[in-house]
Design a protein around this motif. Structure first.
Motif, PDB file in Angstrom:
ATOM      1  N   LEU A   1      11.860   0.415   0.080  1.00 21.49           N
ATOM      2  CA  LEU A   1      10.925  -0.675   0.317  1.00 21.49           C
ATOM      3  C   LEU A   1      11.496  -1.990  -0.219  1.00 21.49           C
ATOM      4  CD1 LEU A   1       7.587   1.086  -0.710  1.00 21.49           C
ATOM      5  CD2 LEU A   1       8.618   0.895   1.557  1.00 21.49           C
ATOM      6  N   PRO A   2      11.418  -3.086   0.571  1.00 25.75           N
ATOM      7  CA  PRO A   2      11.975  -4.382   0.126  1.00 25.75           C
ATOM      8  C   PRO A   2      10.995  -5.126  -0.792  1.00 25.75           C
ATOM      9  CG  PRO A   2      11.085  -4.620   2.333  1.00 25.75           C
ATOM     10  CD  PRO A   2      10.883  -3.183   1.950  1.00 25.75           C
ATOM     11  N   ILE A   3      10.758  -4.550  -1.967  1.00 28.16           N
ATOM     12  CA  ILE A   3       9.773  -5.143  -2.874  1.00 28.16           C
ATOM     13  C   ILE A   3      10.343  -5.275  -4.277  1.00 28.16           C
ATOM     14  CG2 ILE A   3       7.740  -4.362  -1.597  1.00 28.16           C
ATOM     15  CD1 ILE A   3       7.588  -1.980  -3.507  1.00 28.16           C
ATOM     16  N   HIS A   4       9.768  -6.195  -5.013  1.00 24.78           N
ATOM     17  CA  HIS A   4      10.037  -6.361  -6.444  1.00 24.78           C
ATOM     18  C   HIS A   4       8.751  -5.988  -7.173  1.00 24.78           C
ATOM     19  CE1 HIS A   4      11.573  -8.191 -10.166  1.00 24.78           C
ATOM     20  NE2 HIS A   4      10.342  -8.664 -10.324  1.00 24.78           N
ATOM     21  N   VAL A   5       8.854  -5.039  -8.129  1.00 19.89           N
ATOM     22  CA  VAL A   5       7.674  -4.476  -8.767  1.00 19.89           C
ATOM     23  C   VAL A   5       7.615  -4.891 -10.228  1.00 19.89           C
ATOM     24  CG1 VAL A   5       6.418  -2.346  -9.300  1.00 19.89           C
ATOM     25  CG2 VAL A   5       7.776  -2.503  -7.197  1.00 19.89           C
ATOM     26  N   THR A   6       6.428  -5.294 -10.660  1.00 22.52           N
ATOM     27  CA  THR A   6       6.148  -5.578 -12.060  1.00 22.52           C
ATOM     28  C   THR A   6       4.871  -4.834 -12.428  1.00 22.52           C
ATOM     29  OG1 THR A   6       7.095  -7.795 -11.793  1.00 22.52           O
ATOM     30  CG2 THR A   6       5.828  -7.388 -13.790  1.00 22.52           C
ATOM     31  N   ALA A   7       4.899  -4.098 -13.574  1.00 25.11           N
ATOM     32  CA  ALA A   7       3.746  -3.288 -13.955  1.00 25.11           C
ATOM     33  C   ALA A   7       3.352  -3.572 -15.399  1.00 25.11           C
ATOM     34  CB  ALA A   7       4.046  -1.806 -13.757  1.00 25.11           C
ATOM     35  N   TRP A   8       2.047  -3.519 -15.630  1.00 26.63           N
ATOM     36  CA  TRP A   8       1.499  -3.710 -16.971  1.00 26.63           C
ATOM     37  C   TRP A   8       0.542  -2.560 -17.277  1.00 26.63           C
ATOM     38  CZ3 TRP A   8       1.743  -7.470 -13.251  1.00 26.63           C
ATOM     39  CH2 TRP A   8       2.547  -8.584 -13.502  1.00 26.63           C
TER      40      TRP A   8
ATOM     41  N   ASP B   1       0.831  -1.204   0.000  1.00 26.67           N
ATOM     42  CA  ASP B   1       0.000   0.000   0.000  1.00 26.67           C
ATOM     43  C   ASP B   1       0.865   1.254   0.000  1.00 26.67           C
ATOM     44  OD1 ASP B   1      -2.286  -1.517  -0.011  1.00 26.67           O
ATOM     45  OD2 ASP B   1      -2.564  -1.446   2.177  1.00 26.67           O
ATOM     46  N   ASP B   2       1.962   1.203   0.747  1.00 27.94           N
ATOM     47  CA  ASP B   2       2.889   2.340   0.774  1.00 27.94           C
ATOM     48  C   ASP B   2       3.477   2.572  -0.611  1.00 27.94           C
ATOM     49  OD1 ASP B   2       4.549   4.377   1.544  1.00 27.94           O
ATOM     50  OD2 ASP B   2       5.957   3.115   2.664  1.00 27.94           O
ATOM     51  N   ALA B   3       3.854   1.459  -1.279  1.00 26.53           N
ATOM     52  CA  ALA B   3       4.420   1.593  -2.628  1.00 26.53           C
ATOM     53  C   ALA B   3       3.388   2.162  -3.597  1.00 26.53           C
ATOM     54  CB  ALA B   3       4.910   0.232  -3.111  1.00 26.53           C
ATOM     55  N   VAL B   4       2.137   1.679  -3.501  1.00 27.74           N
ATOM     56  CA  VAL B   4       1.076   2.215  -4.364  1.00 27.74           C
ATOM     57  C   VAL B   4       0.886   3.706  -4.101  1.00 27.74           C
ATOM     58  CG1 VAL B   4      -1.395   2.122  -4.835  1.00 27.74           C
ATOM     59  CG2 VAL B   4      -0.099   0.013  -4.631  1.00 27.74           C
ATOM     60  N   GLN B   5       0.925   4.063  -2.825  1.00 27.72           N
ATOM     61  CA  GLN B   5       0.761   5.473  -2.479  1.00 27.72           C
ATOM     62  C   GLN B   5       1.886   6.316  -3.059  1.00 27.72           C
ATOM     63  OE1 GLN B   5      -1.933   6.647  -0.756  1.00 27.72           O
ATOM     64  NE2 GLN B   5      -1.157   8.700  -1.256  1.00 27.72           N
ATOM     65  N   ARG B   6       3.098   5.789  -2.988  1.00 32.70           N
ATOM     66  CA  ARG B   6       4.235   6.535  -3.547  1.00 32.70           C
ATOM     67  C   ARG B   6       4.076   6.722  -5.047  1.00 32.70           C
ATOM     68  NH1 ARG B   6       9.893   4.534  -0.706  1.00 32.70           N
ATOM     69  NH2 ARG B   6       9.225   4.700   1.482  1.00 32.70           N
ATOM     70  N   ILE B   7       3.722   5.631  -5.746  1.00 34.41           N
ATOM     71  CA  ILE B   7       3.568   5.733  -7.205  1.00 34.41           C
ATOM     72  C   ILE B   7       2.411   6.664  -7.547  1.00 34.41           C
ATOM     73  CG2 ILE B   7       3.055   4.432  -9.302  1.00 34.41           C
ATOM     74  CD1 ILE B   7       4.361   2.000  -7.942  1.00 34.41           C
ATOM     75  N   GLY B   8       1.289   6.490  -6.825  1.00 38.74           N
ATOM     76  CA  GLY B   8       0.142   7.369  -7.073  1.00 38.74           C
ATOM     77  C   GLY B   8       0.460   8.821  -6.794  1.00 38.74           C
TER      78      GLY B   8
ATOM     79  N   GLY C   1      -6.827   8.420 -16.973  1.00 36.45           N
ATOM     80  CA  GLY C   1      -7.718   7.736 -17.895  1.00 36.45           C
ATOM     81  C   GLY C   1      -7.266   6.343 -18.290  1.00 36.45           C
ATOM     82  N   ARG C   2      -6.104   5.921 -17.889  1.00 37.78           N
ATOM     83  CA  ARG C   2      -5.633   4.567 -18.174  1.00 37.78           C
ATOM     84  C   ARG C   2      -5.456   3.820 -16.842  1.00 37.78           C
ATOM     85  NH1 ARG C   2      -4.458   3.804 -23.367  1.00 37.78           N
ATOM     86  NH2 ARG C   2      -3.569   1.754 -22.905  1.00 37.78           N
ATOM     87  N   THR C   3      -5.485   2.483 -16.923  1.00 38.46           N
ATOM     88  CA  THR C   3      -5.349   1.655 -15.712  1.00 38.46           C
ATOM     89  C   THR C   3      -4.082   0.818 -15.827  1.00 38.46           C
ATOM     90  OG1 THR C   3      -7.744   1.514 -15.450  1.00 38.46           O
ATOM     91  CG2 THR C   3      -6.406  -0.117 -14.273  1.00 38.46           C
ATOM     92  N   TRP C   4      -3.211   1.022 -14.867  1.00 38.10           N
ATOM     93  CA  TRP C   4      -2.002   0.189 -14.779  1.00 38.10           C
ATOM     94  C   TRP C   4      -2.232  -0.882 -13.707  1.00 38.10           C
ATOM     95  CZ3 TRP C   4       2.632   4.169 -14.626  1.00 38.10           C
ATOM     96  CH2 TRP C   4       2.756   4.763 -15.886  1.00 38.10           C
ATOM     97  N   THR C   5      -1.787  -2.087 -14.006  1.00 43.19           N
ATOM     98  CA  THR C   5      -1.805  -3.173 -13.020  1.00 43.19           C
ATOM     99  C   THR C   5      -0.392  -3.347 -12.491  1.00 43.19           C
ATOM    100  OG1 THR C   5      -3.610  -4.292 -14.180  1.00 43.19           O
ATOM    101  CG2 THR C   5      -2.351  -5.592 -12.590  1.00 43.19           C
ATOM    102  N   VAL C   6      -0.240  -3.257 -11.190  1.00 46.32           N
ATOM    103  CA  VAL C   6       1.089  -3.340 -10.563  1.00 46.32           C
ATOM    104  C   VAL C   6       1.085  -4.507  -9.570  1.00 46.32           C
ATOM    105  CG1 VAL C   6       2.884  -2.110  -9.302  1.00 46.32           C
ATOM    106  CG2 VAL C   6       1.295  -0.841 -10.766  1.00 46.32           C
ATOM    107  N   GLU C   7       2.086  -5.356  -9.694  1.00 42.57           N
ATOM    108  CA  GLU C   7       2.225  -6.504  -8.775  1.00 42.57           C
ATOM    109  C   GLU C   7       3.450  -6.278  -7.903  1.00 42.57           C
ATOM    110  OE1 GLU C   7       1.641 -11.044  -9.588  1.00 42.57           O
ATOM    111  OE2 GLU C   7       3.771 -10.585  -9.883  1.00 42.57           O
ATOM    112  N   PHE C   8       3.254  -6.501  -6.604  1.00 41.46           N
ATOM    113  CA  PHE C   8       4.337  -6.344  -5.642  1.00 41.46           C
ATOM    114  C   PHE C   8       4.699  -7.698  -5.052  1.00 41.46           C
ATOM    115  CE2 PHE C   8       1.858  -2.443  -5.700  1.00 41.46           C
ATOM    116  CZ  PHE C   8       2.835  -1.498  -5.950  1.00 41.46           C
TER     117      PHE C   8
ATOM    118  N   ARG D   1      -2.238  -4.518  -7.448  1.00 45.19           N
ATOM    119  CA  ARG D   1      -3.009  -3.287  -7.297  1.00 45.19           C
ATOM    120  C   ARG D   1      -3.281  -2.689  -8.682  1.00 45.19           C
ATOM    121  NH1 ARG D   1      -2.589  -5.053  -2.855  1.00 45.19           N
ATOM    122  NH2 ARG D   1      -2.307  -3.951  -0.880  1.00 45.19           N
ATOM    123  N   SER D   2      -4.317  -1.874  -8.743  1.00 44.03           N
ATOM    124  CA  SER D   2      -4.625  -1.113  -9.965  1.00 44.03           C
ATOM    125  C   SER D   2      -4.410   0.371  -9.675  1.00 44.03           C
ATOM    126  CB  SER D   2      -6.069  -1.351 -10.411  1.00 44.03           C
ATOM    127  OG  SER D   2      -6.250  -2.699 -10.800  1.00 44.03           O
TER     128      SER D   2
END
Length: 553
Positions: free
Chosen positions: A234-241, A42-49, A276-283, A270-271
């Motif tokens: 953040l100790p995460i690996h991120v993949t986005a589409w 959620d923190d990572a999503v918040q940062r990207i958002g 106007g576009r939707t990115w799907t992000v996997e953590f 997360r989405s």
């Protein structure tokens, strides 16, 4: 049945309970770690958002600047404004801020664009590339002025389908819209990165005619890294589409590797809405991820449960062994008492029989003795014969005695130790206790008679003894024993009839032992030169594994 399997059941029950407890602990810790990781995601999503929102605000602030002046500002004013924005944290991750004219395709507009590029940046360049579209959106301003951004000046973004779709969406909706994934014209084509653009239309204040688009190009890896590399890391690996997860829609993947730990939390998706576009992000947890609560305690709990199960099973087995040993000792004690009672009864029986036989021998010996000395010698000899039989039986725990050994022992005792045993012929026969005592006395009487009255009176006498197993008239095996004495000279008539005299102790003793005790028969044939004695008894009554009922009388 339960008693036998009690240790196994104890082990299984305790192990299962321990494993269930360990599983519950694992699940609880895993859920706690998962919730913690969800918080990280959620923190990572918040940062990207937040980063995307800041960039959108950056573009809107430029649009507001244009609207405040009422016209497209000069390049100098635009540079000043952008240089001010560059000093803010919001600018991180943006390739630049620019403006693209919205014009109809044609020579007149091309000339106007060339003049504007020359005026703004001193470039002798017109709109590019060639297009068949009715409109163009060439880039006329792009700051900061870098080599990469100068390459993009004059590029007609309307000529490219992905950019055109975002431009038309922004124009029709009159708000900020993002494009799909494109390759930015700023790239040097050696290591191109995925990019996208955001557009917002700018209209003439009086006529409402669209003059162009304020826009910003973004390199997607720069956007994600500027958002995620803030402290704390953040100790995460991120993949986005861009849209649904698929190889064709992949826009970003972290350079770090996902964690291979067994207790790593499962991936979280997360989405994110991007203009106007939707990115799907996997953590996913990265290789540097360490769960807040280590599952080591769960493993220790599982191991401790197994050890406890093993210890309780071993304790149960030890208790079983104690009970079994106690039961075995009890049974052994009972058997020992039973054996002791049996031995006492057996001893009483043997002593009783022995005393009865000795008393009978003493009475019969007394009747036939001439004086006390004669009685003493005869009675002692018979006792020695009985003792010899008893000694031979004692060697085999009162189970059996070999016929030939018993015979040879008696003959050597009376005739001397150098007696020739070659005249003793017959198979090996193991006699039981009763038969051994009976034959021992019989051998003694026969040998004593031979020594007193028969062939043993002279050195030239001959004694032939044989025995064998023969079937009788009823086809039952019988032990036939033959004693044959011969002298070279005729015996005195009285001596030759000594054993055969009716009423004599020798005859009575042989008859009592062979007929009464063993159920056999005695056949005596006197001769001028000796005597023939044949003893026939049922083999079943004399063999070692038979216990004669007469012994219990």
């Amino acid at each position: 049945m339960f008693y036998r399997f009690q240790p196994v059941l104890v082990f299984i029950v305790v192990a299962v309970v321990g494993m269930l407890t360990a599983v519950a602990s694992w699940y609880t810790i895993d859920q706690a770690n998962r919730f913690t990781f969800i918080g990280i995601a959620d923190d990572a999503v918040q940062r990207i958002g937040d980063r995307i929102e800041n960039h959108m605000l950056l573009i809107k602030s430029v649009e507001a600047h244009f609207q405040a002046t009422g016209e497209v500002p000069s390049v100098e004013a635009f540079k000043t404004y952008v240089s001010y924005l560059q000093k803010t944290e919001q600018f991180n991750g943006v390739q630049g801020l620019g403006f693209a004219r919205y014009v109809q395709t044609g020579p007149q507009s091309d000339q106007a664009i060339s003049a504007e590029l020359d005026r703004n940046y001193g470039l002798s360049r017109s709109s590019w590339p060639e297009t068949s579209e009715n409109y163009r959106t060439p880039i006329v301003m792009l700051e900061p002025e870098t080599e990469a951004n100068r390459r993009a000046l004059g590029f007609d973004m309307y000529s490219e389908p992905v950019r055109r779709a975002a431009i038309l969406a922004a124009l029709s909706e009159q708000r900020l819209r993002a494009s799909g994934t494109v390759e930015l014209v700023q790239e040097d084509f050696q290591d191109p990165k995925a990019g996208f653009l955001m557009y917002t239309p700018f209209f003439a204040p009086n006529s409402g005619r669209p003059l162009g688009f304020v826009y910003a190009p973004f390199r997607i890896p720069d956007l994600f890294e500027s958002a995620l590399n803030r402290s704390p890391t953040l100790p995460i690996h991120v993949t986005a589409w861009d849209g649904e997860p698929a190889d064709a829609s992949l826009i970003y993947q972290s350079v770090n590797r996902p964690s291979q730990r067994m207790d790593a939390p499962s991936p979280s998706q997360r989405s994110i809405e991007v203009a106007g576009r939707t990115w799907t992000v996997e953590f996913q947890a990265s290789e540097v991820y360490r769960p807040p609560v280590d599952q080591t305690r769960t493993l220790m709990l599982a191991i401790a449960s197994l050890l406890l199960a093993g210890a309780l099973a071993a304790s149960s087995r030890a208790q079983q062994r104690t009970i079994e040993v106690g039961e075995a000792l009890r049974q052994q004690s009972e058997r020992a008492l039973s054996d002791r009672e049996f031995l006492l009864q057996e001893m009483k029986h043997r002593i009783k029989n022995m005393i009865a036989r000795v008393m009978a021998m003493s009475r019969q010996t007394a009747r036939s003795a001439d004086d006390l000395n004669d009685f003493t010698q005869s009675f002692t000899a018979r006792l020695q014969a009985m003792a010899a039989s008893q000694d031979l039986l004692a060697r085999t725990a009162w189970q059996s005695a070999d016929l030939k050994t018993l015979l040879a022992q008696e003959l050597k005792q009376l005739f001397g130790g150098d007696m020739d045993e070659s005249n003793l012929e017959g198979p090996a026969i193991e006699l039981n206790e009763v038969a051994a005592q009976a034959f021992g006395l019989a051998f003694h009487e026969l040998a004593t008679n031979a020594l007193k009255y028969g062939s043993a009176l002279s050195d030239t006498g001959k004694l032939d003894i044989w025995w064998r197993i023969e079937p009788d008239e009823k086809r039952r095996d019988s032990l036939v024993f033959s004693w044959r004495e011969r002298s070279e000279t005729p015996l005195d008539e009285q001596n030759s009839n000594a054993l055969a005299r009716k009423g004599g102790f020798g005859t009575k003793l042989l008859d009592a032992t062979m007929r009464v005790e063993l159920g056999g028969s005695l056949h005596i044939v006197p001769d001028e030169y000796g005597i023939d004695v044949t003893i026939t008894v049922p083999h079943e009554r004399v063999k070692a594994n038979h216990r004669h009922s007469g012994a219990d009388k």
